[in-house]
Scaffold this motif. Structure first.
Motif, PDB file in Angstrom:
ATOM      1  N   UNK A 291       4.927   4.470   2.481  1.00 22.42           N
ATOM      2  CA  UNK A 291       5.220   5.946   2.980  1.00 22.42           C
ATOM      3  C   UNK A 291       5.539   6.153   4.354  1.00 22.42           C
TER       4      UNK A 291
ATOM      5  N   UNK B  20      -0.924   6.122 -10.057  1.00 23.30           N
ATOM      6  CA  UNK B  20      -1.357   5.149  -9.365  1.00 23.30           C
ATOM      7  C   UNK B  20      -2.398   4.359  -9.740  1.00 23.30           C
ATOM      8  N   UNK B  21      -3.415   4.808 -10.135  1.00 19.72           N
ATOM      9  CA  UNK B  21      -4.430   4.166 -10.544  1.00 19.72           C
ATOM     10  C   UNK B  21      -4.312   3.231 -11.708  1.00 19.72           C
TER      11      UNK B  21
ATOM     12  N   UNK C 137       3.713  14.988  -5.951  1.00 20.11           N
ATOM     13  CA  UNK C 137       2.817  14.148  -5.459  1.00 20.11           C
ATOM     14  C   UNK C 137       1.550  14.192  -6.263  1.00 20.11           C
ATOM     15  N   UNK C 138       1.092  15.174  -6.764  1.00 21.97           N
ATOM     16  CA  UNK C 138      -0.094  15.170  -7.499  1.00 21.97           C
ATOM     17  C   UNK C 138       0.063  14.264  -9.052  1.00 21.97           C
TER      18      UNK C 138
ATOM     19  N   UNK D 281       9.383  15.262  -5.724  1.00 20.54           N
ATOM     20  CA  UNK D 281       8.866  16.005  -7.100  1.00 20.54           C
ATOM     21  C   UNK D 281       7.186  16.134  -6.626  1.00 20.54           C
TER      22      UNK D 281
ATOM     23  N   UNK E  48      -0.007  10.821  -7.931  1.00 20.66           N
ATOM     24  CA  UNK E  48      -1.413  10.391  -7.799  1.00 20.66           C
ATOM     25  C   UNK E  48      -2.174  10.213  -9.031  1.00 20.66           C
TER      26      UNK E  48
ATOM     27  N   UNK F  86       8.935   9.653  -1.762  1.00 22.07           N
ATOM     28  CA  UNK F  86       8.782  10.431  -3.045  1.00 22.07           C
ATOM     29  C   UNK F  86       9.088  11.643  -2.862  1.00 22.07           C
TER      30      UNK F  86
ATOM     31  N   UNK G   3       1.020  -1.177  -0.027  1.00 18.59           N
ATOM     32  CA  UNK G   3       0.021  -0.077   0.018  1.00 18.59           C
ATOM     33  C   UNK G   3       0.869   1.210  -0.167  1.00 18.59           C
ATOM     34  N   UNK G   4       0.525   2.199  -0.806  1.00 17.73           N
ATOM     35  CA  UNK G   4       1.370   3.318  -1.073  1.00 17.73           C
ATOM     36  C   UNK G   4       1.608   4.358   0.137  1.00 17.73           C
ATOM     37  N   UNK G   5       0.443   4.521   0.805  1.00 15.08           N
ATOM     38  CA  UNK G   5       0.486   5.216   2.160  1.00 15.08           C
ATOM     39  C   UNK G   5       1.023   4.645   3.092  1.00 15.08           C
ATOM     40  N   UNK G   6       1.020   3.426   3.252  1.00 17.78           N
ATOM     41  CA  UNK G   6       1.700   2.599   4.282  1.00 17.78           C
ATOM     42  C   UNK G   6       2.946   2.575   4.029  1.00 17.78           C
TER      43      UNK G   6
ATOM     44  N   UNK H 198      -2.417   0.146 -11.026  1.00 16.54           N
ATOM     45  CA  UNK H 198      -3.321  -0.978 -10.439  1.00 16.54           C
ATOM     46  C   UNK H 198      -3.784  -2.005 -11.708  1.00 16.54           C
TER      47      UNK H 198
END
Ligand code: HEM
Lengths: 422, 136
Positions: free
Chosen positions: B93, B111-112, B104-105, B102, B108, B100, B88-91, B115
């Protein structure tokens, strides 16, 4: 998705300048729309999280009347939450990490909400209620000797995150970290915060901290169960289904947003209203216990801390004479619905004895209706009971500093004064 | 967690998934439309890969050490887990397993799309008989 080209309404509520106005100024514009064009087609707005507006992007339908908000909220077969519910677009990754049931559709929404609700047992709720009253007492006692404080940071902001941390079982030494992360998440559209950090980074940092802390608690409770909400969430099982760690972390993150700014803003708006309407304050003080249950609904209607939520149409639907096509965005303006003269007598009056069964501050009574409404009311009752007994002459002083936001009806700062206690 | 042994392996499989992604008739155009460059710094073993989505180029080694819109740093193990949908990305991190840099937008937005590539990555490992890298 739809090829229909429509003209944008002459009343433009997508202009950032509109959202920098005061709530009263905005209400004058909404009242025109309610009367003349209750469902209007508006140009797209830009989101600080997604960058500039994409030129190909369509606009949205603005739904401003009370009864239409209820229709959109209830007709979940037509109006979907899964593509996001905030007025401003959110990256889909953020929805998954941070908005849990709020951006799910049936059948998943029904299943997960049922699992989560099953953990809010009457016993657990009454336990947390006792703790909320004690905590509210401490917060007010802590400022009683001061006589003059900035109300938002000293009072409004304190109870909500404390409640969530306590309820979930966040260890004492992690609470400050959780509080800061939660605040990063709710202030991504606050220019002061996002000047320091770009909004997406602020949000992602906030989310990741919350996920990290929450996973530690999940692991700890799985290893050794305790009598708390997180243990219940880990163990919850309905019809053979249970919650994954991802789902629990996302729910916790949602709580830190949904259950934080909302009650906080309502507290500040209410202090202002009680100051502006001394007769209402007297009315409440005369019989606090007998009148607070009705009054608290007026606090929430008056504040309407969540101003907007959206949906995406799945089917063609007629609403107030306009044809909504599949794929169209629809945005509900709760603050406007709560000032609708067809739903309330003299809505512009702060009236603590009002029949508030129509208010839509917690949503339009559909399946996504605020899961924390009871808890929010308890927090508000507790804090105002303490304020009005310990500091009976407390009042808002001077003008507030408003938050420029299309989502939260926010006050960043509000001075208050009272006779200091020994 | 099973992991890569050499820089070449990282370049082959992680570089490889981006190659497949750019070739994909659905995902490829969506990646190009992001208009961004992504740089990934790996440790244990060390490797650098930079993908220029609009330019459809994948750089490795010295060539990859360039400025990018977003920069991800992680261990090779974390990367292997991420592409299988096990991280999981947030975990990651929060636990310091992934940092990360540069925008973050921009990340994001990617990321999808990542998947959709999880099954593609797993079948690539299977085709190459690298069951040792697959996380149960
Ligand atoms: C005055 C305070 C609050 C207001 C005005 C408020 C408002 C709302 C609104 C408008 C919604 C969406 C309803 C819909 O889509 O129909 C909502 C959903 C939700 N709220 Fe609240 N809220 C408040 C406090 C809280 C608190 C204290 C908590 C929890 C501790 C909470 C938890 C939630 C959750 C979990 C949802 C998602 C429900 C779902 O999608 O099924 N809220 N809230």
């Amino acid at each position: 998705m739809t090829a229909t080209k429509r003209d944008y309404d002459t009343v433009d509520i997508s202009d950032p300048a509109f959202w920098e106005k005061t709530p009263d100024e905005r209400e004058r514009v909404f009242s025109v729309l309610r009367r003349e064009r209750p469902v209007s087609w508006q140009r797209p707005i830009s989101s600080p999280l997604m960058g500039e507006v994409n030129e190909n992007e369509a606009g949205y339908w603005a739904v401003v009347r009370n009864e239409d908000i209820v229709t959109v909220s209830r007709r979940t077969d037509v109006f979907s939450s899964a593509r996001g519910v905030t007025f401003e677009d959110m990256p889909s990754e953020v929805l998954e990490m941070a908005s849990s049931i709020l951006t799910m559709d049936a059948p998943r929404h029904t299943k997960v909400r049922k699992l989560i609700s099953s953990t809010f047992t009457p016993k657990r709720i009454s336990l947390i209620e006792d703790q909320i009253y004690r905590q509210a007492h401490e917060i007010v006692r802590g400022i009683a000797h001061l006589g003059d404080v900035e109300f938002v940071s000293a009072v409004s902001a304190r109870l909500p995150m404390w409640t969530i941390s306590e309820m979930i079982g966040i260890p004492e030494e992690k609470r400050e970290e959780v509080r800061e992360a939660a605040n990063l998440m709710i202030s991504w559209d606050d220019d002061e915060v996002s000047d320091a950090l770009d909004p997406a980074t602020a949000m992602l940092n906030g989310i990741s901290t919350l996920h990290g802390v929450c996973q530690d608690v999940i692991d700890a409770r799985r290893a050794s169960p305790e009598n708390d909400l997180l243990t219940a969430l880990v163990q919850a099982e309905v019809d053979g289904a249970s919650l994954t760690d991802d789902e629990i972390r996302s729910f916790f993150t949602l709580l830190c947003v949904a259950g934080n700014d909302t009650t906080k803003q309502t507290t500040t708006h209410t202090l202002r209203a009680l100051t502006e309407y001394p007769d209402q304050r007297r009315y409440l003080a005369e019989d606090f216990d007998g009148r607070i249950d009705t009054a608290v609904l007026e606090f929430v209607r008056w504040a309407s801390p969540v101003m907007t939520f959206g949906r995406t149409a799945l089917k063609r639907f007629e609403l107030a004479g306009r044809t909504i096509e599949p794929g169209d965005r629809v945005v509900m303006f709760y603050a406007s619905g709560n000032q609708d003269e067809t739903a309330f007598d003299s809505p512009e009056r702060f009236d603590l004895s009002r029949d508030n069964r129509n208010h839509v501050a917690f949503g339009g009574r559909g399946p996504h209706y605020c899961l924390g409404s009871h808890l929010a009311k308890t927090q508000l009752k507790a804090i105002f009971s303490e304020l009005l007994t310990q500091l009976p002459d407390i009042r808002a002083e001077g003008e507030p500093e408003y938050l420029a936001s299309t989502f939260i009806n926010g006050i960043k700062k509000q001075r208050c004064v009272f006779t200091a206690q020994e | 967690m099973p992991g890569f042994a050499t820089t070449e392996e990282i370049n082959k499989y992680i570089g490889g998934i981006f190659e497949k992604a750019l070739d994909d008739t659905d995902i490829g155009p969506r990646l190009m439309a992001t208009g961004m460059t992504l740089r990934m710094n790996f440790s244990d073993p060390e490797a650098v890969i930079t993908v220029d989505f609009p330019g459809q180029s994948i750089l490795t080694g010295e060539d990859a050490i360039v400025d990018a819109d977003a920069i991800l740093s992680m261990s090779a193990d974390t990367a292997n887990g991420y592409w299988q949908g096990k991280v999981s990305l947030p975990l990651a991190m929060a636990k310091g397993k992934l940092t990360i840099g540069g925008s973050a937008a921009e990340l994001l937005k990617l990321a999808p799309l990542a998947k959709d590539l999880h099954p593609v990555y797993i079948s690539m490992l299977e085709e190459n008989d690298r069951h040792d890298l697959i996380i149960a």
